[in-house]
Design a protein around this motif. Structure first.
Motif, PDB file in Angstrom:
ATOM      1  N   LEU A 172       0.550  -0.631  -0.267  1.00 10.96           N
ATOM      2  CA  LEU A 172       0.462  -0.216   0.006  1.00 10.96           C
ATOM      3  C   LEU A 172       0.597   1.343  -1.033  1.00 10.96           C
ATOM      4  O   LEU A 172       0.201   2.641  -0.603  1.00 10.96           O
ATOM      5  CB  LEU A 172      -1.384   0.104   1.280  1.00 10.96           C
ATOM      6  CG  LEU A 172      -1.951  -0.899   1.021  1.00 10.96           C
ATOM      7  CD1 LEU A 172      -2.577  -1.049   2.112  1.00 10.96           C
ATOM      8  CD2 LEU A 172      -3.590  -0.500   0.198  1.00 10.96           C
ATOM      9  N   LYS A 173       1.734   1.404   0.532  1.00 12.27           N
ATOM     10  CA  LYS A 173       2.994   2.762   1.094  1.00 12.27           C
ATOM     11  C   LYS A 173       4.010   2.105  -0.472  1.00 12.27           C
ATOM     12  O   LYS A 173       4.816   3.042  -0.698  1.00 12.27           O
ATOM     13  CB  LYS A 173       3.783   2.224   1.706  1.00 12.27           C
ATOM     14  CG  LYS A 173       2.412   2.308   2.852  1.00 12.27           C
ATOM     15  CD  LYS A 173       3.585   2.558   4.050  1.00 12.27           C
ATOM     16  CE  LYS A 173       3.137   2.031   5.631  1.00 12.27           C
ATOM     17  NZ  LYS A 173       3.815   1.907   6.362  1.00 12.27           N
ATOM     18  N   GLU A 174       4.276   1.113  -1.504  1.00 16.38           N
ATOM     19  CA  GLU A 174       4.951   1.320  -2.279  1.00 16.38           C
ATOM     20  C   GLU A 174       4.871   2.321  -4.490  1.00 16.38           C
ATOM     21  O   GLU A 174       2.991   2.580  -3.884  1.00 16.38           O
ATOM     22  CB  GLU A 174       5.105  -0.434  -3.366  1.00 16.38           C
ATOM     23  CG  GLU A 174       5.698  -1.250  -2.180  1.00 16.38           C
ATOM     24  CD  GLU A 174       7.139  -0.976  -2.830  1.00 16.38           C
ATOM     25  OE1 GLU A 174       8.124  -1.106  -3.816  1.00 16.38           O
ATOM     26  OE2 GLU A 174       8.203  -1.169  -1.836  1.00 16.38           O
ATOM     27  N   CYS A 175       5.636   2.170  -4.684  1.00 19.28           N
ATOM     28  CA  CYS A 175       5.307   3.412  -5.893  1.00 19.28           C
ATOM     29  C   CYS A 175       5.914   3.063  -7.040  1.00 19.28           C
ATOM     30  O   CYS A 175       6.064   2.275  -7.028  1.00 19.28           O
ATOM     31  CB  CYS A 175       5.980   5.056  -5.878  1.00 19.28           C
ATOM     32  SG  CYS A 175       5.288   5.562  -4.340  1.00 19.28           S
ATOM     33  N   ASP A 176       4.784   3.716  -8.564  1.00 21.92           N
ATOM     34  CA  ASP A 176       5.480   2.834  -9.392  1.00 21.92           C
ATOM     35  C   ASP A 176       6.619   3.457  -9.671  1.00 21.92           C
ATOM     36  O   ASP A 176       7.037   4.602  -9.275  1.00 21.92           O
ATOM     37  CB  ASP A 176       4.776   3.162 -10.661  1.00 21.92           C
ATOM     38  CG  ASP A 176       3.720   4.197 -10.380  1.00 21.92           C
ATOM     39  OD1 ASP A 176       4.232   5.542 -10.022  1.00 21.92           O
ATOM     40  OD2 ASP A 176       2.304   4.968 -10.891  1.00 21.92           O
ATOM     41  N   ALA A 177       7.250   3.702 -11.024  1.00 18.74           N
ATOM     42  CA  ALA A 177       8.268   4.172 -11.451  1.00 18.74           C
ATOM     43  C   ALA A 177       7.911   5.760 -11.422  1.00 18.74           C
ATOM     44  O   ALA A 177       8.972   6.606 -11.828  1.00 18.74           O
ATOM     45  CB  ALA A 177       8.608   3.665 -13.273  1.00 18.74           C
ATOM     46  N   ASP A 178       6.893   6.036 -11.658  1.00 23.85           N
ATOM     47  CA  ASP A 178       6.692   7.709 -11.729  1.00 23.85           C
ATOM     48  C   ASP A 178       6.495   8.296  -9.790  1.00 23.85           C
ATOM     49  O   ASP A 178       5.892   9.733 -10.040  1.00 23.85           O
ATOM     50  CB  ASP A 178       5.135   7.845 -12.831  1.00 23.85           C
ATOM     51  CG  ASP A 178       5.163   7.088 -14.255  1.00 23.85           C
ATOM     52  OD1 ASP A 178       6.408   8.012 -14.639  1.00 23.85           O
ATOM     53  OD2 ASP A 178       4.506   7.266 -14.416  1.00 23.85           O
ATOM     54  N   GLY A 179       6.545   7.549  -9.288  1.00 26.12           N
ATOM     55  CA  GLY A 179       6.205   7.435  -7.816  1.00 26.12           C
ATOM     56  C   GLY A 179       4.739   7.802  -7.624  1.00 26.12           C
ATOM     57  O   GLY A 179       4.780   8.531  -6.811  1.00 26.12           O
ATOM     58  N   ASN A 180       3.929   7.588  -7.786  1.00 24.71           N
ATOM     59  CA  ASN A 180       3.092   7.644  -7.509  1.00 24.71           C
ATOM     60  C   ASN A 180       2.441   6.394  -7.223  1.00 24.71           C
ATOM     61  O   ASN A 180       3.175   4.954  -7.399  1.00 24.71           O
ATOM     62  CB  ASN A 180       1.187   7.191  -8.826  1.00 24.71           C
ATOM     63  CG  ASN A 180       1.645   9.111  -9.991  1.00 24.71           C
ATOM     64  OD1 ASN A 180       2.147  10.132  -9.306  1.00 24.71           O
ATOM     65  ND2 ASN A 180       2.402   8.614 -10.748  1.00 24.71           N
TER      66      ASN A 180
END
Length: 183
Positions: free
Chosen positions: A43-51
């Motif tokens: 739930l705290k992880e982000c994609d390559a764009d920081g989302n």
């Protein structure tokens, strides 16, 4: 029994989202509290764009973990599925799709951009008036278009997998269809 693109997606989820967290634990030692802790990390992880990951992607990740446990319950006598006990994270439905009105599309298609680009114009006209997916459009051949009956037959899809062009069956069996097209 899976399409190559589905297999790649599942493999990617397992290798990047599940194994890094659980690789040192035996499946029979993973408890519901471990699943909750993993969910909190996801739930705290982000994609390559920081989302943050979308709710739909979170559900996809959890479903893959749950499927692995279901397989172990069914075929390897694991007592229960701790991921099923905890429940899912994320949600199933995506955001509402937004569509252009006919006036919005007419404004777009009559823009300067298309003045000297008849192929691009034809592509966008076909996509708008047929509603087909991009991969379905890219897989079309002249045999799929019946100008007399004003129909397009969708029976395959194009994908780029591992740097190679691949034509496969459509996304689902219901995706095989004949679509009426205007003049």
């Amino acid at each position: 029994r899976l399409k190559k693109s589905t297999w790649k997606m599942k493999t990617s989820v397992i290798e990047s989202k599940i194994l890094p967290y659980f690789k040192k634990k035996r499946m029979c030692d993973i408890k519901p509290r471990d699943i909750v802790a993993w969910q909190n990390v996801m739930l705290k992880e982000c994609d390559a764009d920081g989302n943050l990951y979308s709710p739909v992607y979170l559900k996809t990740i959890h479903n893959q973990l749950s499927a692995i446990f279901n397989h172990a319950v069914k075929f390897y006598e694991l007592d229960s599925n701790p991921a099923a006990k905890v429940g899912n994270m994320g949600k199933e439905k995506t955001h509402e799709m937004l569509f252009w009105t006919k006036d919005e599309f007419k404004q777009f298609i009559s823009s300067e951009y298309f003045e000297n680009k008849p192929v691009s114009r034809t592509i966008f006209m076909t996509l708008y008036y047929s509603g087909i997916r991009e991969g379905e459009l890219l897989a079309l051949t002249p045999a799929d278009i019946n100008f007399e009956k004003k129909e397009i037959r969708i029976n395959k899809s194009y994908q780029r997998l591992g740097g190679k062009d691949v034509v496969t069956s459509p996304k689902t069996p219901k995706s095989i269809r004949t679509i009426p097209i205007p003049e």
